[in-house]
Design a protein around this motif. Structure first.
Motif, PDB file in Angstrom:
ATOM      1  N   LEU A  21       0.829  -1.221   0.000  1.00 37.10           N
ATOM      2  CA  LEU A  21       0.000   0.000   0.000  1.00 37.10           C
ATOM      3  C   LEU A  21       0.855   1.258   0.000  1.00 37.10           C
ATOM      4  O   LEU A  21       0.405   2.310  -0.451  1.00 37.10           O
ATOM      5  CB  LEU A  21      -0.942   0.009   1.204  1.00 37.10           C
ATOM      6  N   ALA A  22       2.088   1.163   0.488  1.00 34.02           N
ATOM      7  CA  ALA A  22       2.957   2.346   0.507  1.00 34.02           C
ATOM      8  C   ALA A  22       3.422   2.706  -0.900  1.00 34.02           C
ATOM      9  O   ALA A  22       3.776   3.855  -1.159  1.00 34.02           O
ATOM     10  CB  ALA A  22       4.154   2.112   1.422  1.00 34.02           C
ATOM     11  N   GLY A  23       3.417   1.748  -1.796  1.00 32.47           N
ATOM     12  CA  GLY A  23       3.882   2.032  -3.162  1.00 32.47           C
ATOM     13  C   GLY A  23       2.788   1.756  -4.176  1.00 32.47           C
ATOM     14  O   GLY A  23       3.054   1.246  -5.268  1.00 32.47           O
ATOM     15  N   LEU A  24       1.551   2.111  -3.808  1.00 29.82           N
ATOM     16  CA  LEU A  24       0.404   1.757  -4.645  1.00 29.82           C
ATOM     17  C   LEU A  24       0.361   2.602  -5.921  1.00 29.82           C
ATOM     18  O   LEU A  24       0.342   3.827  -5.859  1.00 29.82           O
ATOM     19  CB  LEU A  24      -0.864   2.009  -3.822  1.00 29.82           C
ATOM     20  N   ASP A  25       0.342   1.949  -7.085  1.00 32.30           N
ATOM     21  CA  ASP A  25       0.179   2.706  -8.333  1.00 32.30           C
ATOM     22  C   ASP A  25      -1.306   2.708  -8.714  1.00 32.30           C
ATOM     23  O   ASP A  25      -2.138   2.120  -8.018  1.00 32.30           O
ATOM     24  CB  ASP A  25       1.070   2.119  -9.444  1.00 32.30           C
ATOM     25  N   ASP A  26      -1.627   3.374  -9.821  1.00 31.95           N
ATOM     26  CA  ASP A  26      -3.042   3.502 -10.182  1.00 31.95           C
ATOM     27  C   ASP A  26      -3.696   2.144 -10.453  1.00 31.95           C
ATOM     28  O   ASP A  26      -4.853   1.925 -10.102  1.00 31.95           O
ATOM     29  CB  ASP A  26      -3.202   4.419 -11.399  1.00 31.95           C
ATOM     30  N   ALA A  27      -2.940   1.245 -11.063  1.00 30.60           N
ATOM     31  CA  ALA A  27      -3.504  -0.083 -11.353  1.00 30.60           C
ATOM     32  C   ALA A  27      -3.831  -0.801 -10.041  1.00 30.60           C
ATOM     33  O   ALA A  27      -4.907  -1.410  -9.900  1.00 30.60           O
ATOM     34  CB  ALA A  27      -2.514  -0.904 -12.183  1.00 30.60           C
TER      35      ALA A  27
END
Ligand code: OGA
Ligand code: MN
Length: 301
Positions: A21-27
């Protein structure tokens, strides 16, 4: 690694692993958002988010609702610990707030703008108890018989923190709970339609207390009956926390409560609350107030 979504053994809820969740991208966000709409509550084990990462994740859902009139209060600690290392005592406001949280509720329903969603990260977990329990109000509505659906279709209840605290023996003297007690509590329909899914749900909980058109005793009995019926298996899930877990729920269709624990033990949770959408979550009675200049306290996305 692709995220894995595992439904809970209940009418709602899922555990999501294999996602950072800390590096969540749009996908990744689209996967989370779709699952949020389908399951209404999501459990993310072992994320260990810091303050900023939690707030950034919360902002994916919408504006943050500030719990104190302080722009830095986007993430607040829900804790029985005091700065001196002791624990809160029964005559303290914070103790009474924590005890209040042990009753089934949806966040900020007593405010003109009810909350959209909320999340907790566990920081310190007591050795026993202190779980968070959730209940699915979509399934609760669906499971009502036609007679009860008809009975509640056009009913609304007032929601008041002053009243919900009074019901468990506490008198609020300051803050928003007191403010809306004196100014007038928001009135909200008992049946709420979800803006993304169109599903109906029961919008009840401890803050609901009076129904126009019904005598007060009758209203409270109806609200108590509905709550008792709604918060039962298969519509409930109790999350036993490990430090680092994050749980997010949809306040529009899920009730929650903290479970008791020994207040001699420390429990520290980090809470972020997502503001409702005025088009959907503003109490009908608050629309006039808004026209006359009321603005909900939120921080910008
Ligand atoms: C809250 C809340 C439940 C818990 O922070 O709004 O209800 O388990 N918390 O601490
Ligand atoms: Mn709450």
């Amino acid at each position: 690694m692709d995220p894995t979504i595992t439904p809970l053994d209940a009418s709602f809820g899922a555990v999501i692993t294999g996602i950072d969740l800390a590096g969540l991208d749009d996908a990744g966000w689209h996967i989370v958002e779709d699952a949020f709409h389908e399951y209404a509550a999501l459990v993310f084990p072992a994320q260990n988010l810091g303050d900023e990462a939690q707030v950034a994740f919360a902002k994916r859902f919408g504006n943050i609702e500030l719990l104190r009139d302080d722009p830095k209060a986007e993430a607040v600690l829900i804790s029985n610990e005091k700065p001196d290392g002791g624990v809160v005592e029964p005559d303290e406001h914070r103790y009474q707030t924590l005890r209040g949280n042990e009753g089934w509720h949806t966040d900020s329903s007593y405010m003109p703008l009810a909350s959209k969603a909320a999340m907790l990260t566990a920081l310190v977990v007591p050795p026993a108890g202190g779980e968070t329990e959730l209940a699915d109000m979509r399934d609760a509505y669906d499971a009502l018989d036609d007679e009860r659906k008809d009975r509640i279709r056009d009913l609304s209840a007032y929601h008041s923190l002053y009243q919900s605290q009074a019901k468990v023996g506490y008198t609020i003297k300051t803050g928003a709970g007191y403010g809306y007690h004196t100014k007038g509590a928001p009135l909200r329909p008992l049946v709420k339609t979800h803006p993304a899914t169109g599903r109906k749900s029961l919008f009840i909980g401890r803050h609901a207390y009076r129904i126009p058109g019904l005598e007060d005793g009758e209203a409270q009995a109806l609200l108590d009956d509905l709550l008792d019926f709604a918060c039962r298996p298969p519509r409930t899930y109790k999350h036993a926390w490990q430090p680092g877990d994050l749980v997010v729920w949809d306040n529009r269709c899920v009730l929650h409560r903290a479970r008791p624990y020994d207040y001699g033990e420390t429990r520290v949770m980090r809470h972020t609350r997502v503001a409702g959408d005025p088009a959907n979550d503003l109490a009908p009675t608050a629309r006039d107030e808004r026209a006359s200049g009321y603005e909900p306290t939120t921080s910008n996305r």
